[in-house]
Design a protein around this motif. Sequence first.
Motif, PDB file in Angstrom:
ATOM      1  N   LEU A 221      65.687 -13.069  39.225  1.00  0.00           N
ATOM      2  CA  LEU A 221      64.759 -12.857  38.116  1.00  0.00           C
ATOM      3  C   LEU A 221      64.840 -14.057  37.195  1.00  0.00           C
ATOM      4  CD1 LEU A 221      62.897 -11.222  36.221  1.00  0.00           C
ATOM      5  CD2 LEU A 221      64.962 -10.159  35.279  1.00  0.00           C
ATOM      6  N   VAL A 222      63.696 -14.694  36.957  1.00  0.00           N
ATOM      7  CA  VAL A 222      63.627 -15.792  35.998  1.00  0.00           C
ATOM      8  C   VAL A 222      62.798 -15.330  34.810  1.00  0.00           C
ATOM      9  CG1 VAL A 222      62.991 -18.186  35.570  1.00  0.00           C
ATOM     10  CG2 VAL A 222      63.797 -17.511  37.840  1.00  0.00           C
ATOM     11  N   ASN A 223      63.459 -15.116  33.689  1.00  0.00           N
ATOM     12  CA  ASN A 223      62.786 -14.713  32.458  1.00  0.00           C
ATOM     13  C   ASN A 223      62.275 -15.958  31.751  1.00  0.00           C
ATOM     14  OD1 ASN A 223      63.149 -11.763  32.345  1.00  0.00           O
ATOM     15  ND2 ASN A 223      65.334 -12.241  32.272  1.00  0.00           N
ATOM     16  N   ASN A 224      61.026 -16.308  32.040  1.00  0.00           N
ATOM     17  CA  ASN A 224      60.440 -17.538  31.528  1.00  0.00           C
ATOM     18  C   ASN A 224      59.412 -17.299  30.430  1.00  0.00           C
ATOM     19  OD1 ASN A 224      59.353 -20.479  31.802  1.00  0.00           O
ATOM     20  ND2 ASN A 224      57.579 -19.197  32.264  1.00  0.00           N
ATOM     21  N   ALA A 225      58.758 -16.152  30.425  1.00  0.00           N
ATOM     22  CA  ALA A 225      57.686 -15.892  29.471  1.00  0.00           C
ATOM     23  C   ALA A 225      58.185 -16.022  28.034  1.00  0.00           C
ATOM     24  CB  ALA A 225      57.113 -14.491  29.689  1.00  0.00           C
ATOM     25  N   ALA A 226      57.425 -16.759  27.227  1.00  0.00           N
ATOM     26  CA  ALA A 226      57.811 -16.968  25.824  1.00  0.00           C
ATOM     27  C   ALA A 226      56.596 -17.424  25.027  1.00  0.00           C
ATOM     28  CB  ALA A 226      58.924 -18.002  25.719  1.00  0.00           C
ATOM     29  N   ILE A 227      56.684 -17.229  23.730  1.00  0.00           N
ATOM     30  CA  ILE A 227      55.650 -17.720  22.822  1.00  0.00           C
ATOM     31  C   ILE A 227      56.314 -18.503  21.698  1.00  0.00           C
ATOM     32  CG2 ILE A 227      54.044 -15.857  23.335  1.00  0.00           C
ATOM     33  CD1 ILE A 227      54.882 -14.539  20.684  1.00  0.00           C
ATOM     34  N   ALA A 228      55.559 -19.407  21.076  1.00  0.00           N
ATOM     35  CA  ALA A 228      56.086 -20.188  19.963  1.00  0.00           C
ATOM     36  C   ALA A 228      55.894 -19.471  18.636  1.00  0.00           C
ATOM     37  CB  ALA A 228      55.416 -21.552  19.912  1.00  0.00           C
ATOM     38  N   GLY A 229      54.807 -18.709  18.517  1.00  0.00           N
ATOM     39  CA  GLY A 229      54.520 -18.013  17.269  1.00  0.00           C
ATOM     40  C   GLY A 229      53.651 -18.838  16.335  1.00  0.00           C
ATOM     41  N   ASP A 230      53.042 -18.154  15.411  1.00  0.00           N
ATOM     42  CA  ASP A 230      52.160 -18.809  14.448  1.00  0.00           C
ATOM     43  C   ASP A 230      52.943 -19.671  13.467  1.00  0.00           C
ATOM     44  OD1 ASP A 230      49.991 -17.545  15.606  1.00  0.00           O
ATOM     45  OD2 ASP A 230      50.030 -15.857  14.190  1.00  0.00           O
ATOM     46  N   MET A 231      52.260 -20.650  12.940  1.00  0.00           N
ATOM     47  CA  MET A 231      52.822 -21.482  11.881  1.00  0.00           C
ATOM     48  C   MET A 231      52.239 -21.035  10.541  1.00  0.00           C
ATOM     49  SD  MET A 231      54.789 -23.334  13.694  1.00  0.00           S
ATOM     50  CE  MET A 231      55.318 -24.719  12.672  1.00  0.00           C
ATOM     51  N   PRO A 232      52.928 -21.303   9.400  1.00  0.00           N
ATOM     52  CA  PRO A 232      54.162 -22.074   9.289  1.00  0.00           C
ATOM     53  C   PRO A 232      55.390 -21.240   9.648  1.00  0.00           C
ATOM     54  CG  PRO A 232      53.512 -21.287   7.131  1.00  0.00           C
ATOM     55  CD  PRO A 232      52.417 -20.868   8.078  1.00  0.00           C
ATOM     56  N   GLN A 233      56.488 -21.933   9.981  1.00  0.00           N
ATOM     57  CA  GLN A 233      57.728 -21.232  10.275  1.00  0.00           C
ATOM     58  C   GLN A 233      58.899 -21.706   9.417  1.00  0.00           C
ATOM     59  OE1 GLN A 233      58.827 -20.600  14.364  1.00  0.00           O
ATOM     60  NE2 GLN A 233      56.783 -19.894  14.933  1.00  0.00           N
ATOM     61  N   GLU A 234      58.606 -22.417   8.325  1.00  0.00           N
ATOM     62  CA  GLU A 234      59.671 -22.675   7.362  1.00  0.00           C
ATOM     63  C   GLU A 234      60.109 -21.337   6.773  1.00  0.00           C
ATOM     64  OE1 GLU A 234      57.051 -26.359   7.343  1.00  0.00           O
ATOM     65  OE2 GLU A 234      56.747 -24.183   7.329  1.00  0.00           O
TER      66      GLU A 234
END
Length: 243
Positions: free
Chosen positions: A85-98
């Motif tokens: 199993l390769v858990n590759n799925a990911a998201i960066a998310g909305d900005m801003p992230q400060e």
Amino acid sequence: MTERTIALVTGANKGIGYEIAAGLGALGWSVGVGARDEERRKAAVERLCAAGVDAFGVPLDVTDDASATAAARLIEEQTGRLDVLVNNAAIAGDMPQEPTRVDPVTIRTVMETNVIGVIRVTNAMMPLLRRSGSPRIVNMSSTLGSLTQQSGAAAEQTTGPVSVAYAPSKTFLNAVTLQYARELSGTNILINAGCPGYVATGLNGFSGVRTPEQGAAIAIRLATLPDDGPTGAFFDDAGVVPW
């Protein structure tokens, strides 16, 4: 006759995930292409099959319990087990992230995919993995999740913007990887985290300096570890990455 190795790669319809599927398929493995978008999933499977890969589509939304359960049922019906199993799925998310500017909803959304999604899918697939002779789990992380590299003098060399959603999600994922390794100690299941490097993908607006194929190399390496290989560790192409 040797049984064909069965793998599932999440988020495999494009980018690094697609190249992981292609690389594992080139080894003669049967590879499940996990993706939630039906058209992109079918296109990826068709492209892989045209290249000689034994690929099959797995409808999978890592944020949905029922979807993960259905995916495990589909793999059981088709293959009876899962070896990798390769858990590759990911998201960066909305900005801003400060930290002082972020919308808390962004943090929740990123964690749901990048951390809870990994736990959800791993646990759904665990009964199938336990049927394998040499099961492997690879969690695709990032050196941005390394607390060592994000602090002190090392932080001066860190690439990427300040991020209170994406980077901590990978730190959390690393911690989750360690806890799985602790629980699975004494079994034949090896679980590790891997960093693909700064790869040009949609996650970063294609600003990365590495190709998806280069980024896939660490996952393929960890997916093919020998039975006496490491577990509960964090790697990139250069070797062990400090937590």
